[in-house]
Design a protein around this motif. Structure first.
Motif, short mmCIF file in Angstrom:
data_model
loop_
_atom_site.label_atom_id
_atom_site.label_comp_id
_atom_site.label_asym_id
_atom_site.label_seq_id
_atom_site.Cartn_x
_atom_site.Cartn_y
_atom_site.Cartn_z
N ARG A 23 -3.04 12.70 -7.12
CA ARG A 23 -2.30 13.97 -7.00
C ARG A 23 -2.63 14.90 -8.15
N ASP A 24 -2.70 14.35 -9.34
CA ASP A 24 -2.84 15.18 -10.54
C ASP A 24 -4.28 15.26 -11.03
N HIS A 25 -5.22 14.65 -10.33
CA HIS A 25 -6.61 14.63 -10.79
C HIS A 25 -7.19 16.05 -10.81
N PRO A 26 -7.87 16.42 -11.87
CA PRO A 26 -8.37 17.80 -11.97
C PRO A 26 -9.33 18.19 -10.85
N VAL A 27 -10.11 17.27 -10.34
CA VAL A 27 -11.01 17.61 -9.23
C VAL A 27 -10.20 17.92 -7.96
N MET A 67 0.85 -1.19 0.00
CA MET A 67 0.00 0.00 0.00
C MET A 67 0.89 1.25 0.00
N PHE A 68 0.39 2.28 -0.62
CA PHE A 68 1.15 3.53 -0.70
C PHE A 68 0.34 4.61 0.00
N ARG A 69 0.97 5.25 0.97
CA ARG A 69 0.26 6.22 1.83
C ARG A 69 0.78 7.64 1.62
N HIS A 70 -0.16 8.54 1.46
CA HIS A 70 0.13 9.97 1.34
C HIS A 70 -0.33 10.67 2.61
N VAL A 71 0.59 11.43 3.22
CA VAL A 71 0.27 12.20 4.43
C VAL A 71 0.61 13.65 4.16
N VAL A 72 -0.35 14.55 4.45
CA VAL A 72 -0.06 15.97 4.31
C VAL A 72 -0.67 16.72 5.49
N LEU A 73 0.09 17.68 5.99
CA LEU A 73 -0.34 18.52 7.12
C LEU A 73 -0.34 19.98 6.66
N PHE A 74 -1.37 20.72 7.08
CA PHE A 74 -1.48 22.13 6.71
C PHE A 74 -1.53 23.01 7.94
N THR A 75 -0.95 24.20 7.83
CA THR A 75 -1.22 25.30 8.76
C THR A 75 -1.85 26.42 7.96
N TRP A 76 -2.91 26.99 8.49
CA TRP A 76 -3.66 28.03 7.77
C TRP A 76 -3.15 29.42 8.09
N ILE A 80 -12.62 10.10 -7.21
CA ILE A 80 -11.35 9.47 -7.62
C ILE A 80 -11.34 8.04 -7.08
N PRO A 81 -11.69 7.07 -7.93
CA PRO A 81 -11.84 5.69 -7.45
C PRO A 81 -10.54 5.05 -7.01
N GLU A 82 -9.41 5.63 -7.37
CA GLU A 82 -8.13 5.05 -6.94
C GLU A 82 -7.91 5.18 -5.43
N ILE A 83 -8.67 6.05 -4.76
CA ILE A 83 -8.51 6.23 -3.31
C ILE A 83 -9.04 4.99 -2.59
N ARG A 84 -8.20 4.38 -1.76
CA ARG A 84 -8.58 3.18 -1.00
C ARG A 84 -9.05 3.54 0.41
N ALA A 85 -8.41 4.52 1.03
CA ALA A 85 -8.82 5.00 2.35
C ALA A 85 -8.48 6.48 2.42
N TYR A 86 -9.29 7.22 3.19
CA TYR A 86 -9.15 8.67 3.17
C TYR A 86 -9.63 9.21 4.51
N ALA A 87 -8.73 9.77 5.28
CA ALA A 87 -9.09 10.32 6.59
C ALA A 87 -8.53 11.73 6.71
N ALA A 132 -4.14 9.52 3.10
CA ALA A 132 -4.82 8.84 2.00
C ALA A 132 -4.02 7.62 1.57
N ASP A 133 -4.71 6.51 1.36
CA ASP A 133 -4.06 5.25 0.97
C ASP A 133 -4.43 4.86 -0.45
N PHE A 134 -3.46 4.28 -1.14
CA PHE A 134 -3.61 3.84 -2.53
C PHE A 134 -2.95 2.47 -2.69
N ASP A 135 -3.35 1.78 -3.75
CA ASP A 135 -2.74 0.48 -4.00
C ASP A 135 -1.30 0.60 -4.50
N SER A 136 -0.97 1.74 -5.10
CA SER A 136 0.34 1.87 -5.73
C SER A 136 0.72 3.34 -5.86
#
Lengths: 97, 97
Positions: free
Chosen positions: A70-74, A1-10, A33-40, A58-62
């Motif tokens: 990342r690049d999805h227009p939505v 599984m491939f995991r993306h983590v991002v933190l923001f300060t406003w 975006i159906p490629e998203i496997r988990a999203y918190a 966010a978790d993805f299969d690959s």
């Protein structure tokens, strides 16, 4: 599984409405975006000082599926319309789980 | 569920052995701290520029269980012995999932 983590300060002048629009906009992405496997996502609980204000995991299969997200227009539209106008700081890591 | 996310950037002179000792030390915590429900860690995949170098995502049943982890002496020992000596930057959020 491939995991993306991002933190923001406003930005200091970001409104609650603007912050809520980020959460709402990102929260709609799993339907777009159906490629998203988990999203918190959520705002920092205020337990510790010095934290960022918002987290997304966010978790993805690959890596390729992550890149679709990342690049999805939505996704890019949410970033341009809601995230960037109030973004003060960003921290991210992508890693294999 | 209560989720803890932390990202690290290492000092420029940190060695591969020191970085591996962080991953090994943190990776042993689920055996030492039963409050941990899920625990994932890893080095940044290098897909995007400007990222931090290491991520840890840990899940707990409650804020109180997270605090047991945060303040656990075995965890604090890993931080003192392996993380802090090579830490250049840290970003964190705790949030309710």
């Amino acid at each position: 599984m491939f995991r993306h983590v991002v933190l923001f300060t406003w930005a200091e002048d970001a409104t609650d409405e603007q912050k809520a629009a980020v959460a709402a906009g990102l929260g709609r992405l799993p339907d777009a975006i159906p490629e998203i496997r988990a999203y918190a996502l959520g705002s920092d609980a205020g337990v510790n000082p010095g934290n960022h204000e918002f987290a997304l995991v966010a978790d993805f299969d690959s890596v390729d599926d992550y890149l679709v997200y990342r690049d999805h227009p939505v996704h890019q539209a949410v970033i341009a319309e809601h995230v960037k106008p109030i973004l003060a700081a960003r921290a991210a890591v992508q890693f294999t789980v």
